[in-house]
Design a protein around this motif. Structure first.
Motif, PDB file in Angstrom:
ATOM      1  N   GLY A  58      10.208   7.278   3.970  1.00 21.89           N
ATOM      2  CA  GLY A  58      10.639   8.374   4.922  1.00 21.89           C
ATOM      3  C   GLY A  58      12.029   7.953   5.827  1.00 21.89           C
ATOM      4  N   THR A  98       0.711  -1.023  -0.089  1.00 24.17           N
ATOM      5  CA  THR A  98      -0.066  -0.068   0.187  1.00 24.17           C
ATOM      6  C   THR A  98       0.868   1.203   0.131  1.00 24.17           C
ATOM      7  OG1 THR A  98      -0.014   0.376   2.412  1.00 24.17           O
ATOM      8  CG2 THR A  98      -1.500  -1.272   1.497  1.00 24.17           C
ATOM      9  N   ILE A  99       0.247   2.498  -0.291  1.00 22.09           N
ATOM     10  CA  ILE A  99       0.855   3.593  -0.401  1.00 22.09           C
ATOM     11  C   ILE A  99       1.454   4.081   1.158  1.00 22.09           C
ATOM     12  CG2 ILE A  99       0.860   6.033  -0.751  1.00 22.09           C
ATOM     13  CD1 ILE A  99      -1.017   5.408  -2.863  1.00 22.09           C
ATOM     14  N   ALA A 100       0.635   3.491   2.049  1.00 21.91           N
ATOM     15  CA  ALA A 100       1.020   3.975   3.388  1.00 21.91           C
ATOM     16  C   ALA A 100       2.521   3.445   3.754  1.00 21.91           C
ATOM     17  CB  ALA A 100       0.126   3.425   4.471  1.00 21.91           C
ATOM     18  N   HIS A 101       2.813   2.147   3.369  1.00 24.62           N
ATOM     19  CA  HIS A 101       3.939   1.251   3.479  1.00 24.62           C
ATOM     20  C   HIS A 101       4.875   1.958   2.804  1.00 24.62           C
ATOM     21  CE1 HIS A 101       1.409  -1.806   4.988  1.00 24.62           C
ATOM     22  NE2 HIS A 101       2.359  -1.999   6.183  1.00 24.62           N
ATOM     23  N   HIS A 142       5.154   4.997   1.682  1.00 23.40           N
ATOM     24  CA  HIS A 142       5.660   6.050   2.062  1.00 23.40           C
ATOM     25  C   HIS A 142       6.488   6.055   3.513  1.00 23.40           C
ATOM     26  CE1 HIS A 142       3.391   8.089  -0.665  1.00 23.40           C
ATOM     27  NE2 HIS A 142       3.024   9.247  -0.071  1.00 23.40           N
ATOM     28  N   PHE A 143       5.956   5.260   4.450  1.00 27.98           N
ATOM     29  CA  PHE A 143       6.807   4.943   5.793  1.00 27.98           C
ATOM     30  C   PHE A 143       8.157   4.575   5.368  1.00 27.98           C
ATOM     31  CE2 PHE A 143       7.961   1.969   8.970  1.00 27.98           C
ATOM     32  CZ  PHE A 143       7.954   2.578  10.305  1.00 27.98           C
TER      33      PHE A 143
END
Lengths: 285, 285, 285
Positions: free
Chosen positions: B156, B147-150, B152-153
DNA sequence: ATAGGTTTTGTCAAGCTTTTGTACAT
DNA sequence: ATGTACAAAAGCTTGACAAAACCTAT
């Protein structure tokens, strides 16, 4: 409200009102944990200082995060801030930082930040150096006084430093906070600064960064059992369009919005942080 | 699959699950062919190691090719790899990094990178750990497996580490190189890695980051008297549109292009780096 | 010092909430596997720290991958991450480094250095942390306040880190500098630090190490066409005896001397660096 | 593959202690 | 204001239990 600086001026009733803790309880905390050591009036009444108000508030914060009273008190006492150390003029440092970054001089910029870090706390460094500089840079950019190259160069360096300070912010016992920029938003420096300040107050940070879809914010919040979701917005238009979805999100998580473009959300009943990131992080805790 | 380092940590049920061989059969193989020699718990339970999982898998493969059990076992034992990844082989580390990032576990991810840095050079760490991981992440993302969350995380954290390694890269006497992503490009990790590798070879880096207009790239190159301009591109379409301007830029500076979308520029006579950033940085010097 | 995660502050209920493991089970894990060793309140209540939260989380992760409880616990204990440690001032860091090294606690020492490196530049880390510590250690040793064991332990670790930073310092296009200790001299840490600082300024380092005959130095300088030869000396007597040969060497190469024992060479007209290695490296460039 | 015994591990309960907010009497 | 009391909530220890997973031997 008169500024209660140095010595004891508050009676227990007033302290109770300001701190939101009953007078009986304040006395119990004093007796049992030595949380407060008020002066006494001639007649024996307790007289509290402004520092005492802060100490009681810290105690309440710790209680709210789940600590038991004895431990909360011990922590609240231990955290006493000695006194702001005299820095070598924030204004000078800021000017020097600006100058170094404007001339593509990375080493000098790093040195200025090193110097600031050596002289004060991270909080102060952020609040007095980095964030004001960013603000100033933004203003200059709007007035067309700086180029994109400079702006990019500066953010690259500051981002590196901030992420360096951020190292390890996912570690530990605190409650988790998910941090992200709204979709299409690229400016993450303020958000990182906010995360660093939150971290210093015991939170555990899950950082998703720029341009994050709301779906995945929610997914991350769920997976990490976050107690707080912070979303950053630079441009009001984008926020307006998202208000319904944000409201839904706020139903499921404690949600706060920040950044220069978050204002429109306030009208919609959402929590908006308006001050500088460090102050807001302090207030949140 | 997770780490399971050196010593016995798996009980027979888990080994059975992981190897696809029933517990009874595992015991039989042990008794009859001495295929396994597990440690024992205080109470007598068998405890297997990661190497045992591999040995059982080899055994199965040999059985499947038609060998008799006794021969298969003998072979499986003989094939023991003397140094089966000393816990910090690149492959192991990469898997562990992926696992940590996939579970939003920042501290563990940092620890993996620390470990890699302690064991090898920055170059190798980039070439064997970070860049392959990024590649893999990109692939998984395209296949919709993350997912995008992963994503992005993960970026970062990696960005923070890379920028940490980058600190001070503007210092020194070497020739300057200006690094930037083309307009609308956001993926800067490969570019930073390239910068770090260049830096290790004595270059001085001026880093402008994602989404930089060509005007300002040129401005920065002029102001810093750069000997090299490196532009990163993820998507071919964007490059195509920019070819004329890039050509003009190449007239005034030594220009190279990189990233997965740089190919179209080659036809236009521009220099394109196709390999991994570290190798290309080495070749440039 | 806001977040005092080191000490026990959580009672078992809160740990249970944060880790998602029931209090009974937490106690069972403690009893059976010694997973946790909480402090106790005066009345006997368990008090847990932030590190404990992490340890429980690791335990759960291992359980989730299929390990049995006993093995999961052993692994979770073994994997202890060195230290969270929130951002700190240079002075604090130095004290912590000294403390860690004095108690033969390598992981903690490494963690302190990691932290410093994450937050500042290599230059600053050297100038504010490593070199002052070495100085202090030297003083203590002269006053007989430390043992050889400690001194060896500390230099071993610091040498490892410095050499880690030094990795690749021979690479690149900059001018070459030959670094060596004079014959019979063993203390090379300052010299390595100097090399690292030089490297950060673009030099290419040829490092010959402790106890190097002058012949060898000259040969290396000739073969690598070095622009600089740096020799380190701890004891003045040795330098005095070598003055004629040093003078001859200075005729053929740019020669500088450093270290606490270099002073006598100054009278002989040789260049002597007196300040700290980082500052001198900066001055040289 | 089964039978019969053992170990491991999460959960629960009983009985007692500590902690802590609030209330009351002096 | 002080000191004492009190009761609810949260913890502690010991002991036990039952399901699941393992063991050996047949």
């Amino acid at each position: 409200m008169p500024d209660v600086a140095g010595e004891g001026v508050l009676r227990i009733g007033e302290l109770s009102k300001r701190s939101g803790v009953s007078a009986e309880l304040l006395r119990a905390w004093e007796r049992r944990y030595g949380l407060l050591e008020p002066q006494r009036s001639a007649g024996g009444l307790r007289l509290y200082s402004g520092a005492d108000v802060d100490r009681v508030r810290r105690m309440r914060r710790h209680l709210a995060t789940g600590l038991a009273a004895a431990e909360a008190a011990a922590l609240a006492r231990r955290e006493e801030t000695p006194a702001p150390a005299p820095a070598n003029s924030p204004a000078t440092l800021r000017a020097e930082l600006a100058d170094a970054l404007a001339s593509f001089d990375e080493p000098r910029a790093q040195a200025v930040i090193d110097q600031a870090l050596a002289a004060t706390t991270v909080d102060t460094m952020l609040a007095e150096l980095i964030l004001p500089y960013l603000h100033e840079l933004g203003d200059r950019w709007q007035r067309g006084e700086t180029t994109i190259a400079h702006e990019h160069f500066a953010s690259g360096i500051l981002r590196g430093r901030l992420l360096g300070l951020a190292r390890g912010w996912g570690l530990g016992m605190g409650p988790a906070a998910v941090l992200a920029c709204l979709p299409a938003e690229q400016h993450d420096l303020g958000l990182i600064a906010f995360g660093v300040a939150l971290r210093a107050r015991g939170w555990r940070i899950v950082y998703l960064g720029p341009d994050t879809p709301l779906d995945t914010v929610e997914e991350a919040a769920r997976e990490t059992r976050a107690e707080l979701v912070m979303l950053s917005a630079a441009l009001p238009e984008r926020v307006r369009a998202l208000v319904p979805r944000l409201r839904a999100l706020a139903g499921r998580h404690r949600l706060v919005l920040g950044g220069p473009g978050a204002e429109p959300a306030r009208a919609a009943g959402l929590t908006v942080l308006a001050g500088d990131p460090v102050a807001e992080a302090a207030a949140l805790s």
